[in-house]
Design an enzyme around this catalytic site. Structure first.
Site, PDB file in Angstrom:
ATOM      1  N   GLU A 167      34.999   5.214 -46.862  1.00 12.84           N
ATOM      2  CA  GLU A 167      36.567   5.370 -46.552  1.00 12.84           C
ATOM      3  C   GLU A 167      36.624   5.138 -45.148  1.00 12.84           C
ATOM      4  O   GLU A 167      36.096   5.267 -44.402  1.00 12.84           O
ATOM      5  CB  GLU A 167      37.057   6.604 -47.198  1.00 12.84           C
ATOM      6  CG  GLU A 167      36.259   7.610 -46.634  1.00 12.84           C
ATOM      7  CD  GLU A 167      36.530   9.221 -47.009  1.00 12.84           C
ATOM      8  OE1 GLU A 167      35.873   9.437 -48.254  1.00 12.84           O
ATOM      9  OE2 GLU A 167      37.185  10.108 -46.541  1.00 12.84           O
ATOM     10  N   SER A 170      40.578  14.377 -48.715  1.00 11.06           N
ATOM     11  CA  SER A 170      41.622  13.634 -48.844  1.00 11.06           C
ATOM     12  C   SER A 170      42.829  14.756 -49.220  1.00 11.06           C
ATOM     13  O   SER A 170      43.920  14.472 -48.967  1.00 11.06           O
ATOM     14  CB  SER A 170      41.757  12.509 -49.758  1.00 11.06           C
ATOM     15  OG  SER A 170      40.742  11.681 -49.293  1.00 11.06           O
ATOM     16  N   LYS A 205      35.038  12.925 -41.584  1.00 19.08           N
ATOM     17  CA  LYS A 205      36.244  12.964 -42.442  1.00 19.08           C
ATOM     18  C   LYS A 205      36.754  14.344 -42.937  1.00 19.08           C
ATOM     19  O   LYS A 205      35.859  15.179 -42.680  1.00 19.08           O
ATOM     20  CB  LYS A 205      36.058  11.839 -43.736  1.00 19.08           C
ATOM     21  CG  LYS A 205      34.843  12.281 -44.546  1.00 19.08           C
ATOM     22  CD  LYS A 205      34.785  13.473 -45.218  1.00 19.08           C
ATOM     23  CE  LYS A 205      35.668  13.549 -46.485  1.00 19.08           C
ATOM     24  NZ  LYS A 205      35.353  12.624 -47.711  1.00 19.08           N
ATOM     25  N   HIS A 214      43.523   5.367 -52.787  1.00 18.86           N
ATOM     26  CA  HIS A 214      43.495   6.942 -52.930  1.00 18.86           C
ATOM     27  C   HIS A 214      44.859   7.297 -52.649  1.00 18.86           C
ATOM     28  O   HIS A 214      45.537   6.560 -51.750  1.00 18.86           O
ATOM     29  CB  HIS A 214      42.564   7.664 -52.179  1.00 18.86           C
ATOM     30  CG  HIS A 214      41.977   8.848 -52.706  1.00 18.86           C
ATOM     31  ND1 HIS A 214      42.444   9.194 -53.996  1.00 18.86           N
ATOM     32  CD2 HIS A 214      41.427   9.992 -52.102  1.00 18.86           C
ATOM     33  CE1 HIS A 214      42.190  10.646 -53.967  1.00 18.86           C
ATOM     34  NE2 HIS A 214      41.384  10.775 -53.152  1.00 18.86           N
ATOM     35  N   ASP A 253      29.704   8.638 -53.498  1.00 22.55           N
ATOM     36  CA  ASP A 253      30.725   8.680 -52.466  1.00 22.55           C
ATOM     37  C   ASP A 253      30.032   8.735 -51.143  1.00 22.55           C
ATOM     38  O   ASP A 253      29.200   9.768 -50.788  1.00 22.55           O
ATOM     39  CB  ASP A 253      31.420   9.999 -52.851  1.00 22.55           C
ATOM     40  CG  ASP A 253      32.104  10.305 -51.750  1.00 22.55           C
ATOM     41  OD1 ASP A 253      32.462   9.548 -50.736  1.00 22.55           O
ATOM     42  OD2 ASP A 253      33.026  11.517 -52.094  1.00 22.55           O
ATOM     43  N   SER A 305      29.810  12.785 -56.283  1.00 20.14           N
ATOM     44  CA  SER A 305      31.090  13.185 -55.541  1.00 20.14           C
ATOM     45  C   SER A 305      30.761  13.925 -54.392  1.00 20.14           C
ATOM     46  O   SER A 305      29.952  15.093 -54.246  1.00 20.14           O
ATOM     47  CB  SER A 305      32.159  13.813 -56.491  1.00 20.14           C
ATOM     48  OG  SER A 305      32.948  14.768 -55.574  1.00 20.14           O
ATOM     49  N   GLY A 306      31.271  13.561 -53.089  1.00 22.00           N
ATOM     50  CA  GLY A 306      30.979  14.178 -51.787  1.00 22.00           C
ATOM     51  C   GLY A 306      31.847  15.802 -51.792  1.00 22.00           C
ATOM     52  O   GLY A 306      31.086  16.643 -51.522  1.00 22.00           O
ATOM     53  N   LEU A 307      32.815  15.811 -52.744  1.00 23.44           N
ATOM     54  CA  LEU A 307      33.424  17.053 -52.921  1.00 23.44           C
ATOM     55  C   LEU A 307      32.559  18.115 -53.754  1.00 23.44           C
ATOM     56  O   LEU A 307      32.359  18.993 -53.269  1.00 23.44           O
ATOM     57  CB  LEU A 307      34.796  16.872 -53.174  1.00 23.44           C
ATOM     58  CG  LEU A 307      35.422  18.051 -53.782  1.00 23.44           C
ATOM     59  CD1 LEU A 307      36.096  19.039 -52.537  1.00 23.44           C
ATOM     60  CD2 LEU A 307      36.894  17.852 -54.713  1.00 23.44           C
ATOM     61  N   ASP A 325      34.226  19.929 -47.715  1.00 19.66           N
ATOM     62  CA  ASP A 325      33.850  18.478 -47.821  1.00 19.66           C
ATOM     63  C   ASP A 325      34.432  17.837 -46.445  1.00 19.66           C
ATOM     64  O   ASP A 325      35.408  17.013 -46.436  1.00 19.66           O
ATOM     65  CB  ASP A 325      34.697  17.921 -48.994  1.00 19.66           C
ATOM     66  CG  ASP A 325      34.417  16.539 -49.417  1.00 19.66           C
ATOM     67  OD1 ASP A 325      33.509  15.819 -48.859  1.00 19.66           O
ATOM     68  OD2 ASP A 325      35.273  15.975 -50.000  1.00 19.66           O
ATOM     69  N   ASP A 374      31.477   8.952 -48.001  1.00 15.43           N
ATOM     70  CA  ASP A 374      32.592   9.280 -47.308  1.00 15.43           C
ATOM     71  C   ASP A 374      32.867   7.968 -46.147  1.00 15.43           C
ATOM     72  O   ASP A 374      33.065   7.096 -46.779  1.00 15.43           O
ATOM     73  CB  ASP A 374      31.880  10.616 -46.265  1.00 15.43           C
ATOM     74  CG  ASP A 374      31.659  11.765 -47.213  1.00 15.43           C
ATOM     75  OD1 ASP A 374      32.513  11.889 -48.172  1.00 15.43           O
ATOM     76  OD2 ASP A 374      30.726  12.618 -47.163  1.00 15.43           O
ATOM     77  N   ARG A 413      37.487   2.250 -49.385  1.00 15.92           N
ATOM     78  CA  ARG A 413      38.297   2.841 -49.849  1.00 15.92           C
ATOM     79  C   ARG A 413      39.402   3.114 -48.867  1.00 15.92           C
ATOM     80  O   ARG A 413      39.342   3.348 -47.734  1.00 15.92           O
ATOM     81  CB  ARG A 413      37.645   4.437 -49.996  1.00 15.92           C
ATOM     82  CG  ARG A 413      38.659   5.547 -50.305  1.00 15.92           C
ATOM     83  CD  ARG A 413      37.802   6.785 -50.791  1.00 15.92           C
ATOM     84  NE  ARG A 413      38.484   8.043 -50.496  1.00 15.92           N
ATOM     85  CZ  ARG A 413      37.765   8.983 -50.830  1.00 15.92           C
ATOM     86  NH1 ARG A 413      36.801   9.256 -51.704  1.00 15.92           N
ATOM     87  NH2 ARG A 413      38.236  10.272 -50.316  1.00 15.92           N
TER      88      ARG A 413
HETATM   89  C1  SPV Z   1      35.003  13.039 -53.828  1.00 16.04           C
HETATM   90  O1  SPV Z   1      34.968  13.279 -54.992  1.00 16.04           O
HETATM   91  O2  SPV Z   1      34.354  13.701 -52.985  1.00 16.04           O
HETATM   92  C2  SPV Z   1      35.992  12.083 -53.224  1.00 16.04           C
HETATM   93  C3  SPV Z   1      37.288  12.069 -54.234  1.00 16.04           C
HETATM   94  O3  SPV Z   1      36.038  11.511 -52.286  1.00 16.04           O
HETATM   95  S1  SPV Z   1      38.432  12.906 -53.535  1.00 16.04           S
HETATM   96  O4  SPV Z   1      37.933  14.494 -53.410  1.00 16.04           O
HETATM   97  O5  SPV Z   1      39.382  12.964 -54.368  1.00 16.04           O
HETATM   98  O6  SPV Z   1      38.657  12.595 -52.172  1.00 16.04           O
HETATM   99 MG    MG Z   2      34.537  12.617 -51.019  1.00 16.31          MG
END
Ligand code: SPV
Ligand code: MG
Length: 531
Positions: free
Chosen positions: A123, A132, A129, A198, A94, A55-57, A67, A96, A167
């Protein structure tokens, strides 16, 4: 706390991408969960998830940055590949917005593919980015531009199985359902292996409506972070193929750590939280310690089997500093792990890696000066002998409690020096008469004048053997008598200890007289000497 299996797999068998394809081909939903390090990935695998979401986050949060494409591709790739290395389930990364334009995407695909990533999600945001769920600016890329990235991704991959997930952020950016569908269809046509719709509301309705209107065979992925009341089964029934629980490990960790830290400061000790935190055994297990233990047994020479060596005084206790370095090298060659010196001599010239004990008057004194650390395999070397590496290796490897290096080259009944250790092979008679056995039976006994073999200056002891040696040394000390190593060995034989003979025909030198010493120094100075 349960941790599932104790095995750390860390290998995919089939490629991660193949596994992911198989999961998509199977009936039912594919459930994966976010991680930002290998430990989190292992917890996901052990819990039973089908795969891991890099996960990027989570990765950004774990690095303490937003993020918003702050981290570079290399950083995110490094994390994603560390997850791949840690688990046997597929990792979906992920990526991005693809870290730039189509050129960046192509490079990214090659790198992620090489790292064993099973699938990548890109995405349709403008680079850089914004996560979200952050209110405010959410900029979408034009459809054509994003389709170019998808085509570039599919053209760049070198293996057929890697899945490229497109995405759709139209619902996040507030562009509506029609736009979301239009985009999804364009992305499927551009070659996406799956689309991810999403959404950020608390109701699953928009996602369910998208699924209802989605007619293409391209599978749909969903991320029920905010609309969490719906089950994965319900989502699957509505047509979703993969469900990503994107950040729950991270958030669980933050909550648990915050509570634990506060509790420690409040209670002024950790007792209150001990049963709420994972025991160390669980930590070791997750690190793969059980597997390492098995490898250790298979591949690592047990430390205890390696011997220590001690140079003890011979008679006369000739200063041996000149030859000590050569002896120390020979000992190292015999895989002896440490060398201790308890003889007189020019200590300023002693090799740096030897331990110097205060010089003792005799071998008995040296034995008694050694602490319990020597109650493992210990080789004692008489200071009046030089022994080469190979005989020492054989001696150190002898499994018996007491083993002695003996020179059999002179043959039976040979004349020995008057002070030579009177040894007979396989004899129990004191007069040198051999009863039973032949040369090669490798058991020594104390003998009379007609010894079979000559003591070659070194003996090895197990913990039990060394304990017996201490006993005879103490007796000598009690009688105020000086004793060489040969004397102590004779005492052991007389006391009935079984002594193993390691027979050699060469590979050692006596250092009793100045002539012996200069001859040895000369010999060892030649290139073949001391091998
Ligand atoms: C992430 O986990 O980094 C995602 C999902 O891209 S979200 O955080 O819901 O965008
Ligand atoms: Mg992400």
């Amino acid at each position: 706390m349960t941790t599932g299996t104790t095995e750390v797999r860390g290998d995919h068998g089939a490629s991660g991408a193949r596994q992911l394809r198989d999961l998509f081909a199977r009936p039912g939903t594919v459930r994966i969960i976010g991680a930002h390090n290998p430990l989190g990935a292992r917890l996901a695998e052990r819990a039973g998830f089908d795969g891991v979401w890099s996960s990027g986050l989570e990765v950004s949060a774990s690095q303490g940055v937003p993020d918003t494409d702050i981290l570079t591709m290399s950083e995110l790739l490094a994390t994603a590949s560390s997850l791949v290395a840690a688990v046997g389930v597929p990792v979906v990364a992920d990526c991005d917005a693809g870290y730039g334009n189509a050129h960046n995407v192509m490079n990214m695909i090659r790198r992620y593919e090489a790292a064993g990533i099973a699938g990548v999600s890109i995405e349709d945001k403008r680079f850089p980015k914004v996560n979200s769920f952050i209110p405010g600016r959410q900029e979408l890329a034009p459809i054509a531009e994003f389709c170019g990235k998808l085509r570039a991704a599919k053209a760049a991959q070198t293996t057929p199985d890697l899945m490229v997930i497109a995405r759709i952020e139209a619902l996040i950016a507030g562009w509506g359902m029609d736009e979301a569908l239009r985009r999804g269809e364009a992305y499927a046509a551009a070659g996406a292996d799956a689309v991810l719709i999403h959404a950020k509301g608390s109701s699953p309705e928009p996602v369910l409506r998208f699924l209802e209107r989605w007619t293409l065979p391209t599978p749909v992925v969903v991320v029920p972070t905010t609309y969490h009341t719906i089950t994965a089964t319900e989502l699957a029934e509505a047509g979703a193929k993969m469900v990503i629980y994107a950040n729950h490990g991270l958030r669980a960790g933050i909550a648990a750590v915050t509570e634990t830290f506060a509790s420690i400061l409040r209670d002024d000790r950790t007792t209150g939280i001990e049963d709420r935190i994972a025991p160390l055994a669980t930590v070791f297990d997750l690190q793969g310690m059980p597997l390492q233990k098995r490898h250790e047994a298979e591949y690592i020479t047990p430390y205890a089997s390696r011997a220590r060596a001690v140079v003890v005084p011979g008679l006369p206790t000739a200063p041996c500093a000149d030859l000590l370095e050569e002896q120390s090298t020979a000992l190292r060659r015999a895989d002896i792990e440490s060398v201790t010196v308890a003889v007189r001599g020019d200590r300023t010239r002693a090799p740096q890696d030897v331990t110097l004990l205060p010089a003792q008057a005799d071998a008995a004194g040296a034995v008694l000066a050694l602490d319990d650390a020597y109650l493992s395999r210990t080789v004692l070397l008489s200071g009046d002998a030089f022994v080469e590496g190979e005989p020492l290796r054989r001696l150190a490897a002898a499994g018996s409690d007491i083993a002695v290096l003996v020179d059999v080259s002179a043959g039976l009944g040979a004349e020995r020096r008057s002070d030579a250790l009177p040894l007979a092979l396989d004899s129990v008679a004191r007069d040198g008469r051999r009863i039973g056995g032949a040369l090669g039976s490798e058991v020594l006994a104390a003998a009379g004048a007609e010894a079979d073999v000559e003591f070659a200056g070194a003996a090895a002891f197990s913990a039990a053997g060394f304990t017996a040696l201490r006993e005879v040394a103490e007796k000598r000390r009690a009688n105020d008598a000086e004793a060489t190593l040969a004397d102590l060995l004779t005492d052991l034989l007389v006391a009935g200890h079984r002594v193993h003979a390691v027979e050699i025909g060469s590979g050692w030198l006596e250092l009793r007289t100045p002539e012996d010493i200069s001859r040895a120094t000369e010999l060892l100075a030649t290139p073949e000497g001391g091998q």
